[in-house]
Structures are given as structure tokens and as C-alpha cells.
Design a protein around this motif. Structure first.
Motif, mmCIF file in Angstrom:
data_model
loop_
_atom_site.group_PDB
_atom_site.id
_atom_site.type_symbol
_atom_site.label_atom_id
_atom_site.label_comp_id
_atom_site.label_asym_id
_atom_site.label_seq_id
_atom_site.Cartn_x
_atom_site.Cartn_y
_atom_site.Cartn_z
ATOM 1 N N CYS A 167 -4.026 -0.215 -10.347
ATOM 2 C CA CYS A 167 -3.619 -0.861 -9.091
ATOM 3 C C CYS A 167 -1.985 -0.353 -8.763
ATOM 4 O O CYS A 167 -1.860 -0.230 -7.895
ATOM 5 C CB CYS A 167 -3.564 -2.452 -9.448
ATOM 6 S SG CYS A 167 -5.478 -3.381 -9.059
ATOM 7 N N ALA A 168 -1.328 -0.098 -9.823
ATOM 8 C CA ALA A 168 0.011 0.383 -9.456
ATOM 9 C C ALA A 168 0.038 1.664 -8.878
ATOM 10 O O ALA A 168 0.748 2.026 -7.857
ATOM 11 C CB ALA A 168 0.871 0.371 -10.626
ATOM 12 N N ARG A 169 -1.264 2.450 -9.688
ATOM 13 C CA ARG A 169 -1.204 3.790 -9.030
ATOM 14 C C ARG A 169 -1.741 3.946 -7.591
ATOM 15 O O ARG A 169 -1.161 4.586 -6.786
ATOM 16 C CB ARG A 169 -1.909 4.706 -9.832
ATOM 17 C CG ARG A 169 -2.142 5.982 -9.381
ATOM 18 C CD ARG A 169 -2.956 6.929 -10.561
ATOM 19 N NE ARG A 169 -3.176 8.340 -10.013
ATOM 20 C CZ ARG A 169 -4.308 8.983 -10.595
ATOM 21 N NH1 ARG A 169 -4.991 8.875 -11.576
ATOM 22 N NH2 ARG A 169 -4.422 10.299 -9.950
ATOM 23 N N ARG A 217 -1.634 1.517 -5.326
ATOM 24 C CA ARG A 217 -0.418 1.003 -4.272
ATOM 25 C C ARG A 217 0.708 2.276 -4.038
ATOM 26 O O ARG A 217 1.026 2.587 -2.841
ATOM 27 C CB ARG A 217 0.554 -0.016 -5.055
ATOM 28 C CG ARG A 217 -0.210 -1.439 -5.024
ATOM 29 C CD ARG A 217 0.655 -2.478 -5.626
ATOM 30 N NE ARG A 217 0.088 -3.918 -5.868
ATOM 31 C CZ ARG A 217 0.056 -4.677 -4.811
ATOM 32 N NH1 ARG A 217 0.524 -4.322 -3.482
ATOM 33 N NH2 ARG A 217 -0.898 -5.939 -4.776
ATOM 34 N N ASP A 218 1.157 2.995 -4.952
ATOM 35 C CA ASP A 218 1.941 4.395 -4.898
ATOM 36 C C ASP A 218 1.121 5.191 -3.954
ATOM 37 O O ASP A 218 1.903 5.664 -2.820
ATOM 38 C CB ASP A 218 2.390 5.183 -6.263
ATOM 39 C CG ASP A 218 2.985 4.119 -7.085
ATOM 40 O OD1 ASP A 218 3.739 3.172 -6.469
ATOM 41 O OD2 ASP A 218 3.258 4.299 -8.288
ATOM 42 N N ILE A 219 -0.083 5.677 -4.164
ATOM 43 C CA ILE A 219 -0.819 6.444 -3.222
ATOM 44 C C ILE A 219 -0.860 5.908 -1.870
ATOM 45 O O ILE A 219 -0.573 6.679 -0.824
ATOM 46 C CB ILE A 219 -2.346 6.702 -3.865
ATOM 47 C CG1 ILE A 219 -1.947 7.659 -5.120
ATOM 48 C CG2 ILE A 219 -3.153 7.376 -2.778
ATOM 49 C CD1 ILE A 219 -3.687 7.504 -5.926
ATOM 50 N N ALA A 255 1.063 3.850 -0.475
ATOM 51 C CA ALA A 255 2.206 3.767 0.321
ATOM 52 C C ALA A 255 2.937 5.011 0.922
ATOM 53 O O ALA A 255 3.620 5.394 1.581
ATOM 54 C CB ALA A 255 3.277 3.378 -0.713
ATOM 55 N N ALA A 256 2.276 6.216 0.196
ATOM 56 C CA ALA A 256 2.672 7.421 0.681
ATOM 57 C C ALA A 256 2.037 8.301 1.770
ATOM 58 O O ALA A 256 2.155 8.995 2.443
ATOM 59 C CB ALA A 256 2.485 8.469 -0.582
#
Length: 320
Positions: free
Chosen positions: A310-312, A314-316, A318-319
Motif C-alpha cells: 500500500c505504501a508503494r 500510494r507513492d506511485i 502520487a507521482a
């Protein structure tokens, strides 16, 4: 968009008044990739004062013939179901969707009869646009050139569009399927012109995710070509219900090896969402492939991996 599920008797039905006279793009339009979109644009440009229509077939002829042969083992191949296709066509500005029932009678119809009975007498088309590889009629005996010849005879125009390529790659539903099978949704997007999506209602599952602190929206994937099984960063559109809107998420597409399941489904954890989605329509867009399915030694290891996924994701997102 008006959606018609038969080609017969349109003019005789009060609710279908004005159903005829469209400039149509014709084909199966599975995936609605850039080539399909070019055909649709050309249909509008060929006759801009006419309603823009689509002539397609339901079920897909390939599905019909597999069932007719009794080939139960034939792999699912559709990139989108009929509802997802209709939703995408509406976004492309299509005003009339003619979903021609593909049955034994239609399969036996000659190319000439199809033009006369369906296109002319049934739909009263003003113009027809197809890709250069379009085939129709019993035994696929008719091609785009014959369509143009028959159109001239019956008084409708015809546009035949060359096949589209992106660099050295021909834009096709087959190529999109290959890329999705390899876990390359961004490369598939380059051919589709949009994110690949799975759409459908949220169904009841085993509710294990809720117990683990990750409640998921479960969706059936029967009849669809499946992207590479595993975990994805996704965008989620809730299409119906009081919480309709767009969200981020992480989704698992697969058979849940941790719990001994064997029927594929799609489970999506929707970020920053609280509420009941059962029965609501979701559209899940595949953005990036994160990892394959895995079997863990225990729940703590599974939860740690879910946190990381989930953290990864979210980063993807967001970009983007």
C-alpha cells in the motif's frame, strides 16, 4: 447515449423513434484501443451532421463460436465486458450504441444479407466506417472492399481506415492482451489511450481483509482476459452510490494462495475510504504491477507485505 439491443423493428417502436440515420463505426471494439478510437473519429468526421453510432455484436462472435463448438476450455479473452465497453463509448461521445445479437441466425447470414437486412433496412445507416481488416458475413466472406461496393449500391457511404501502429507495433487487442499478461499496464495504456480497467459490481467475499484491517471490494472476473496475476497499484472509480468518486488503491488479482483458493477474483483495498460498497459499480484501473502472488509463513508476514504494497502504491499514484 441510447443503447439498442436489436436491429429489428426500430422504426416501429415509439421509444426508438429517431434510432435510424446514424454514421456508424462497426466492429467488436474490444478494449477500445487507439485504433478503435481512430475508426470512431473517422465515422464522425465522415458525416458530422448525423448522430455518431457504433455497430457491434453481443456476445462477441468468438465467444459464440466457442460455445457453439462446445469448447468449454477456450480461454477467456475479452478485455472488457459489455457494460464497460458502453461506459467507455459514452465517454467518447457516441450517441447510439447498437449491440447486434450474435446468434445462429446472424452467423448464417451472408455478407450481402447482413448489409441489406441489418444495416439498410434495420438501422438505416447513413455512413459506415471500418478498419481495413474488417470481415463480416457467413464464414467471414465479406471484407471492407465488399462493404464499400454494397454501400454504393444501397446508398450509404463507406470509409475504410488503415490499421494503426505505434512505432513498429500494430495497435490491436491481441497486443494489449500480451502486454497485460506480462504485467505491463503502462505499455498497454500506450496502445489503449486509457488505463485498462475491470468494471462490475462489488460482491460478497470471505471478509478476511476486514478482519486483517484491510477491507477489500471483491469483484468477479469471469469471462475476462486476466492481466498477470499479482498485486497492482490501481485507481478506483466508484460509479454508483452515495460515495461515488475517484480514489486510489491497491488490488490483488488472483487465486489467494495464502488461503488455498483457486477461483480468480479481484480484491481492491480503497485508500481513505469508509463505507459499504456491496452492490455498487466499481471501475478499477491497473496502473503498475507491484509483485506476484505469494504464500506467506503466517499472518504477520502477510500484513507486513500488505503495508509495504500500500505504501508503494500510494507513492506511485502520487507521482501520476
Amino acid at each position: 447515449m441510447h443503447r439498442f439491443t436489436d436491429w429489428q423493428g426500430l422504426a416501429a417502436k415509439a421509444q426508438d423513434a429517431g434510432a435510424k440515420g446514424a454514421s456508424v463505426a462497426m466492429g467488436n471494439f474490444d478494449g477500445l484501443h487507439l485504433g478503435h478510437q481512430a475508426v470512431i473519429r473517422a465515422a464522425h468526421e465522415a458525416c458530422p451532421d448525423a448522430p455518431l453510432g457504433i455497430v457491434t455484436f453481443e456476445p462477441h462472435p468468438r465467444e459464440f463460436f466457442a460455445r457453439h463448438r462446445g469448447d468449454a476450455a477456450a480461454p477467456a479473452f475479452r478485455l472488457m465486458n459489455a457494460e464497460a465497453r458502453a461506459n467507455r463509448l459514452a465517454k467518447l461521445g457516441v450517441e447510439r450504441l447498437y449491440e447486434i445479437p450474435f446468434d445462429a441466425a446472424l452467423a448464417a447470414m451472408s455478407a450481402e444479407d447482413f448489409v441489406t437486412r441489418v444495416l439498410v433496412e434495420g438501422l438505416g445507416v447513413r455512413h459506415v466506417t471500418v478498419g481495413a481488416d474488417f470481415l463480416f458475413g457467413h464464414g467471414r466472406s465479406g471484407d471492407a472492399a465488399l462493404l464499400a461496393e454494397l454501400g454504393a449500391r444501397h446508398g450509404f457511404g463507406t470509409t475504410i481506415l488503415p490499421l494503426l501502429a505505434e512505432g513498429a507495433t500494430r495497435v490491436s487487442s491481441t497486443e494489449v492482451r500480451r502486454l497485460l499478461s506480462e504485467g505491463a499496464p503502462r505499455a498497454a495504456k500506450d496502445l489503449l489511450g486509457h488505463w485498462h480497467r475491470i468494471e462490475g459490481p462489488v460482491i460478497h467475499g470471505e471478509k478476511r481483509g476486514r478482519e486483517l484491517g484491510y477491507p477489500t471490494a471483491n469483484m468477479a472476473v469471469e469471462g475476462l482476459h486476466l492481466p498477470r496475476l499479482g498485486v497492482y497499484a490501481v485507481k478506483v472509480d466508484v460509479l454508483t452510490g452515495p460515495q461515488a468518486g475517484s480514489y486510489g488503491g491497491a488490488a490483488s488479482l488472483g487465486v489467494r494462495p495464502m488461503f488455498g483458493e483457486n477461483t480468480p477474483n479481484l480484491e481492491t483495498f480503497v485508500f481513505d475510504f469508509s463505507g459499504d460498497l456491496y452492490g455498487q459499480q466499481l471501475s478499477v484501473a491497473f496502473i503498475d504491477y507491484l509483485r506476484p502472488e505469494m504464500k506467506f509463513d503466517g499472518l504477520p508476514a502477510l500484513l507486513a507485505q500488505m503495508d509495504a504494497d500500500c505504501a508503494r502504491a500510494r507513492d506511485i499514484l502520487a507521482a501520476l
